[in-house]
Design a protein around this motif. Structure first.
Motif, PDB file in Angstrom:
ATOM      1  N   GLY A  84      14.222  -1.444   1.074  1.00 43.52           N
ATOM      2  CA  GLY A  84      14.708  -2.137  -0.117  1.00 43.52           C
ATOM      3  C   GLY A  84      13.739  -3.149  -0.697  1.00 43.52           C
ATOM      4  N   ALA A  85      12.854  -3.673   0.142  1.00 46.48           N
ATOM      5  CA  ALA A  85      11.918  -4.697  -0.321  1.00 46.48           C
ATOM      6  C   ALA A  85      10.818  -4.864   0.724  1.00 46.48           C
ATOM      7  CB  ALA A  85      12.628  -6.031  -0.553  1.00 46.48           C
ATOM      8  N   THR A  86       9.710  -5.451   0.294  1.00 46.92           N
ATOM      9  CA  THR A  86       8.560  -5.666   1.191  1.00 46.92           C
ATOM     10  C   THR A  86       8.196  -7.140   1.191  1.00 46.92           C
ATOM     11  OG1 THR A  86       7.709  -3.433   0.828  1.00 46.92           O
ATOM     12  CG2 THR A  86       6.108  -5.087   1.532  1.00 46.92           C
ATOM     13  N   TYR A  87       7.726  -7.587   2.357  1.00 47.94           N
ATOM     14  CA  TYR A  87       7.262  -8.971   2.519  1.00 47.94           C
ATOM     15  C   TYR A  87       5.752  -8.959   2.735  1.00 47.94           C
ATOM     16  CZ  TYR A  87       6.723 -13.602   4.683  1.00 47.94           C
ATOM     17  OH  TYR A  87       6.325 -14.882   4.989  1.00 47.94           O
ATOM     18  N   VAL A  88       5.020  -9.713   1.926  1.00 48.30           N
ATOM     19  CA  VAL A  88       3.560  -9.829   2.071  1.00 48.30           C
ATOM     20  C   VAL A  88       3.210 -11.286   2.324  1.00 48.30           C
ATOM     21  CG1 VAL A  88       1.324  -9.583   0.916  1.00 48.30           C
ATOM     22  CG2 VAL A  88       3.084  -7.823   0.607  1.00 48.30           C
ATOM     23  N   ASN A  89       2.499 -11.538   3.421  1.00 45.27           N
ATOM     24  CA  ASN A  89       2.146 -12.895   3.845  1.00 45.27           C
ATOM     25  C   ASN A  89       0.650 -12.904   4.151  1.00 45.27           C
ATOM     26  OD1 ASN A  89       1.497 -14.807   6.067  1.00 45.27           O
ATOM     27  ND2 ASN A  89       3.654 -15.358   5.989  1.00 45.27           N
ATOM     28  N   VAL A  90      -0.094 -13.828   3.533  1.00 51.09           N
ATOM     29  CA  VAL A  90      -1.560 -13.819   3.651  1.00 51.09           C
ATOM     30  C   VAL A  90      -2.082 -14.858   4.653  1.00 51.09           C
ATOM     31  CG1 VAL A  90      -1.864 -12.875   1.328  1.00 51.09           C
ATOM     32  CG2 VAL A  90      -1.838 -15.367   1.650  1.00 51.09           C
ATOM     33  N   GLY A  91      -1.273 -15.152   5.667  1.00 52.87           N
ATOM     34  CA  GLY A  91      -1.635 -16.216   6.618  1.00 52.87           C
ATOM     35  C   GLY A  91      -2.892 -15.953   7.418  1.00 52.87           C
ATOM     36  N   THR A  92      -3.031 -14.746   7.934  1.00 58.75           N
ATOM     37  CA  THR A  92      -4.284 -14.386   8.633  1.00 58.75           C
ATOM     38  C   THR A  92      -4.832 -13.145   7.944  1.00 58.75           C
ATOM     39  OG1 THR A  92      -2.967 -13.182  10.282  1.00 58.75           O
ATOM     40  CG2 THR A  92      -3.759 -15.365  10.912  1.00 58.75           C
ATOM     41  N   LEU A  93      -6.111 -13.212   7.557  1.00 63.31           N
ATOM     42  CA  LEU A  93      -6.698 -12.145   6.748  1.00 63.31           C
ATOM     43  C   LEU A  93      -7.887 -11.508   7.464  1.00 63.31           C
ATOM     44  CD1 LEU A  93      -6.586 -14.058   3.351  1.00 63.31           C
ATOM     45  CD2 LEU A  93      -5.148 -12.123   4.031  1.00 63.31           C
ATOM     46  N   LEU A  94      -8.090 -10.242   7.215  1.00 59.26           N
ATOM     47  CA  LEU A  94      -9.261  -9.520   7.711  1.00 59.26           C
ATOM     48  C   LEU A  94     -10.000  -8.933   6.503  1.00 59.26           C
ATOM     49  CD1 LEU A  94      -7.673  -7.730  10.810  1.00 59.26           C
ATOM     50  CD2 LEU A  94      -9.323  -9.623  10.833  1.00 59.26           C
ATOM     51  N   PRO A  95     -11.284  -8.590   6.686  1.00 62.22           N
ATOM     52  CA  PRO A  95     -12.083  -8.175   5.531  1.00 62.22           C
ATOM     53  C   PRO A  95     -11.481  -7.015   4.725  1.00 62.22           C
ATOM     54  CG  PRO A  95     -13.504  -8.634   7.373  1.00 62.22           C
ATOM     55  CD  PRO A  95     -12.101  -8.738   7.896  1.00 62.22           C
ATOM     56  N   PHE A  96     -10.811  -6.078   5.375  1.00 69.67           N
ATOM     57  CA  PHE A  96     -10.318  -4.918   4.616  1.00 69.67           C
ATOM     58  C   PHE A  96      -9.016  -5.203   3.866  1.00 69.67           C
ATOM     59  CE2 PHE A  96      -8.173  -4.426   8.714  1.00 69.67           C
ATOM     60  CZ  PHE A  96      -6.896  -4.011   8.355  1.00 69.67           C
ATOM     61  N   TYR A  97      -8.441  -6.392   4.067  1.00 72.10           N
ATOM     62  CA  TYR A  97      -7.131  -6.668   3.455  1.00 72.10           C
ATOM     63  C   TYR A  97      -7.185  -6.701   1.930  1.00 72.10           C
ATOM     64  CZ  TYR A  97      -4.820  -8.014   7.875  1.00 72.10           C
ATOM     65  OH  TYR A  97      -4.258  -8.026   9.116  1.00 72.10           O
ATOM     66  N   ARG A  98      -8.313  -7.134   1.348  1.00 70.45           N
ATOM     67  CA  ARG A  98      -8.330  -7.242  -0.116  1.00 70.45           C
ATOM     68  C   ARG A  98      -8.126  -5.870  -0.752  1.00 70.45           C
ATOM     69  NH1 ARG A  98     -12.820  -9.891  -4.281  1.00 70.45           N
ATOM     70  NH2 ARG A  98     -11.425  -9.786  -6.096  1.00 70.45           N
ATOM     71  N   HIS A  99      -8.828  -4.894  -0.199  1.00 70.54           N
ATOM     72  CA  HIS A  99      -8.692  -3.541  -0.726  1.00 70.54           C
ATOM     73  C   HIS A  99      -7.275  -3.014  -0.476  1.00 70.54           C
ATOM     74  CE1 HIS A  99      -9.978   0.410  -1.963  1.00 70.54           C
ATOM     75  NE2 HIS A  99      -9.390   0.902  -0.887  1.00 70.54           N
ATOM     76  N   ALA A 100      -6.780  -3.211   0.751  1.00 72.12           N
ATOM     77  CA  ALA A 100      -5.439  -2.716   1.103  1.00 72.12           C
ATOM     78  C   ALA A 100      -4.382  -3.354   0.213  1.00 72.12           C
ATOM     79  CB  ALA A 100      -5.148  -3.015   2.576  1.00 72.12           C
ATOM     80  N   LEU A 101      -4.478  -4.651   0.019  1.00 71.29           N
ATOM     81  CA  LEU A 101      -3.449  -5.337  -0.773  1.00 71.29           C
ATOM     82  C   LEU A 101      -3.523  -4.970  -2.250  1.00 71.29           C
ATOM     83  CD1 LEU A 101      -3.300  -8.728   1.124  1.00 71.29           C
ATOM     84  CD2 LEU A 101      -1.418  -7.111   0.807  1.00 71.29           C
ATOM     85  N   ARG A 102      -4.718  -4.675  -2.737  1.00 78.64           N
ATOM     86  CA  ARG A 102      -4.825  -4.188  -4.121  1.00 78.64           C
ATOM     87  C   ARG A 102      -4.091  -2.859  -4.271  1.00 78.64           C
ATOM     88  NH1 ARG A 102     -10.941  -4.644  -6.339  1.00 78.64           N
ATOM     89  NH2 ARG A 102     -10.806  -6.729  -7.204  1.00 78.64           N
ATOM     90  N   GLU A 103      -4.336  -1.967  -3.298  1.00 77.01           N
ATOM     91  CA  GLU A 103      -3.703  -0.641  -3.345  1.00 77.01           C
ATOM     92  C   GLU A 103      -2.177  -0.778  -3.230  1.00 77.01           C
ATOM     93  OE1 GLU A 103      -5.727   2.005  -0.617  1.00 77.01           O
ATOM     94  OE2 GLU A 103      -4.027   3.411  -0.666  1.00 77.01           O
ATOM     95  N   ILE A 104      -1.750  -1.616  -2.313  1.00 80.42           N
ATOM     96  CA  ILE A 104      -0.312  -1.807  -2.059  1.00 80.42           C
ATOM     97  C   ILE A 104       0.387  -2.396  -3.284  1.00 80.42           C
ATOM     98  CG2 ILE A 104       1.292  -3.292  -0.772  1.00 80.42           C
ATOM     99  CD1 ILE A 104      -0.701  -2.905   1.652  1.00 80.42           C
ATOM    100  N   THR A 105      -0.166  -3.475  -3.825  1.00 81.26           N
ATOM    101  CA  THR A 105       0.536  -4.142  -4.929  1.00 81.26           C
ATOM    102  C   THR A 105       0.463  -3.319  -6.215  1.00 81.26           C
ATOM    103  OG1 THR A 105      -1.386  -5.506  -5.493  1.00 81.26           O
ATOM    104  CG2 THR A 105       0.190  -6.438  -3.926  1.00 81.26           C
ATOM    105  N   ALA A 106      -0.602  -2.526  -6.371  1.00 76.89           N
ATOM    106  CA  ALA A 106      -0.665  -1.628  -7.534  1.00 76.89           C
ATOM    107  C   ALA A 106       0.423  -0.566  -7.430  1.00 76.89           C
ATOM    108  CB  ALA A 106      -2.046  -0.981  -7.620  1.00 76.89           C
ATOM    109  N   ALA A 107       0.637  -0.044  -6.220  1.00 74.96           N
ATOM    110  CA  ALA A 107       1.693   0.962  -6.027  1.00 74.96           C
ATOM    111  C   ALA A 107       3.065   0.348  -6.292  1.00 74.96           C
ATOM    112  CB  ALA A 107       1.622   1.528  -4.609  1.00 74.96           C
TER     113      ALA A 107
END
Ligand SMILES: Nc1ncnc2c1ncn2[C@@H]1O[C@H](COP(=O)(O)OP(=O)(O)O)[C@@H](O)[C@H]1O
Ligand SMILES: Cc1ncsc1CCOP(=O)(O)O
Ligand SMILES: [Mg+2]
Length: 309
Positions: A84-107
């Motif tokens: 029903g919904a997704t939770y995204v929290n940027v507390g700890t980040l790794l180098p590949f997260y920027r690409h992953a989060l772009r893909e996720i939020t675009a979808a």
């Protein structure tokens, strides 16, 4: 907290002027949301930090939902179709997260999937700033954060903030790590500006922003709701804010954004008050808090103090 500003708001609230009536339709929406979570055990998935990931999942289960955690864009996009919904929290980040989060939020933007963002430590680090700045183009349904995070995100997204209460250009504070360096009231204008922006981007025009602290503040961009209560012991365990974001996503599975944000915050206030009354320190408080999340009834959640402005 504990500034003159927050003391003033606390004392204004203690007179409970403006407390919503027991039969206010908003309270009914909150009670229905809490009951629907208990009745339907909704799945809210999470892309969250690895400090508090276990606590987020446990809190979602104790609140009545279910949990699934992943850091893979393909997982998150597939699971979004069945949750029903997704939770995204940027507390700890790794180098590949920027690409992953772009893909996720675009979808999510493409499908209209609803999601909650916790912009943990917004303003710290070039990569976190780049990730959060990117999200302006594919924004969430709800932003939940502490005051510093809300103020920083609104500034990062260059939103027009027009309240008297706001920090002006002389603000030189930065997030104190993951803790807030600002008072909840100082985030009022930023919260309203953010909520209006989010509402302008969602398919149904509905969105909310929740600012946590001694007195939580929730807004849909039009009305501001203040929620006194809770326990300062919440600041002595890690993941109080993160798990509140996760539970907000659980509520968003079954409710509109405003009722979801209010319901989850009211649940947290009631459960933390009850846990503080029976615990001896942070360790037992965390355990008792999970138990109380499990035990608080929909009617008790919906009857908490809600001061509307
Ligand atoms: N001084 C306080 N008194 C009562 N409740 C608090 C206090 N500080 C935080 N909380 C509660 O703790 C939870 C997490 O909020 P907060 O500590 O602001 O988040 P974060 O951990 O993201 O900084 C919320 O439910 C909030 O209401
Ligand atoms: C300590 C810490 N460091 C990176 S994320 C995190 C957890 C923050 O949790 P919360 O914002 O709920 O206090
Ligand atoms: Mg936090």
């Amino acid at each position: 907290m504990g500034t003159t500003n927050s003391n003033a708001i606390q004392s204004a609230i203690s007179s409970v002027a403006g407390n919503l009536a027991a039969d206010d339709p908003l309270r009914l929406r909150i009670r229905d949301a809490a009951a629907a979570v208990r009745d339907t055990t909704p799945l809210a998935q999470s892309f969250t930090n690895f400090v508090t990931i276990n606590f987020v999942a446990n809190a979602q289960l104790a609140a009545g939902g279910t949990a699934a955690m992943s850091f893979l864009a393909s997982d998150i996009v597939d699971i979004a179709a069945i949750c029903g919904a997704t939770y995204v929290n940027v507390g700890t980040l790794l180098p590949f997260y920027r690409h992953a989060l772009r893909e996720i939020t675009a979808a999510f933007a493409e499908t209209g999937h609803r999601w909650v963002l916790d912009p943990v430590a917004a303003g710290l680090g070039a990569d976190r700033t780049a990730i959060l700045t990117d999200m302006r183009a594919t924004p969430p349904t709800i932003v939940r954060g502490n005051a510093s995070e809300i103020i920083t995100l609104a500034a990062m997204w260059e939103l027009p903030v027009d309240d008297d209460n706001d920090l002006d250009d002389s603000r030189d504070s930065r997030p104190n790590g993951v803790e807030s360096a600002d008072d909840v009231e100082s985030a009022l204008g930023a919260a309203k500006a953010l909520a209006r922006f989010l509402a302008s981007k969602t398919p149904d025009g509905e969105a909310a922003v929740a600012v946590s602290g001694a007195v939580d503040l929730v807004t849909d961009g039009e009305t501001v709701y203040r929620l006194p209560g809770g326990s300062a012991m919440m600041t002595k365990i890690t993941g109080a804010g993160c798990s509140l974001g996760g539970v907000t996503a659980t509520y968003l599975c079954v409710a509109d954004p405003l009722a979801a944000a209010l319901g989850a915050s009211l649940l947290y206030n009631r459960a933390s008050e009850r846990a503080a009354a029976t615990s001896d320190g942070p360790g037992t408080f965390q355990q008792h808090f999970l138990d109380e999340l499990w035990k608080v009834s929909p009617a008790a959640i919906a009857s908490g103090d809600i001061v509307a402005e």
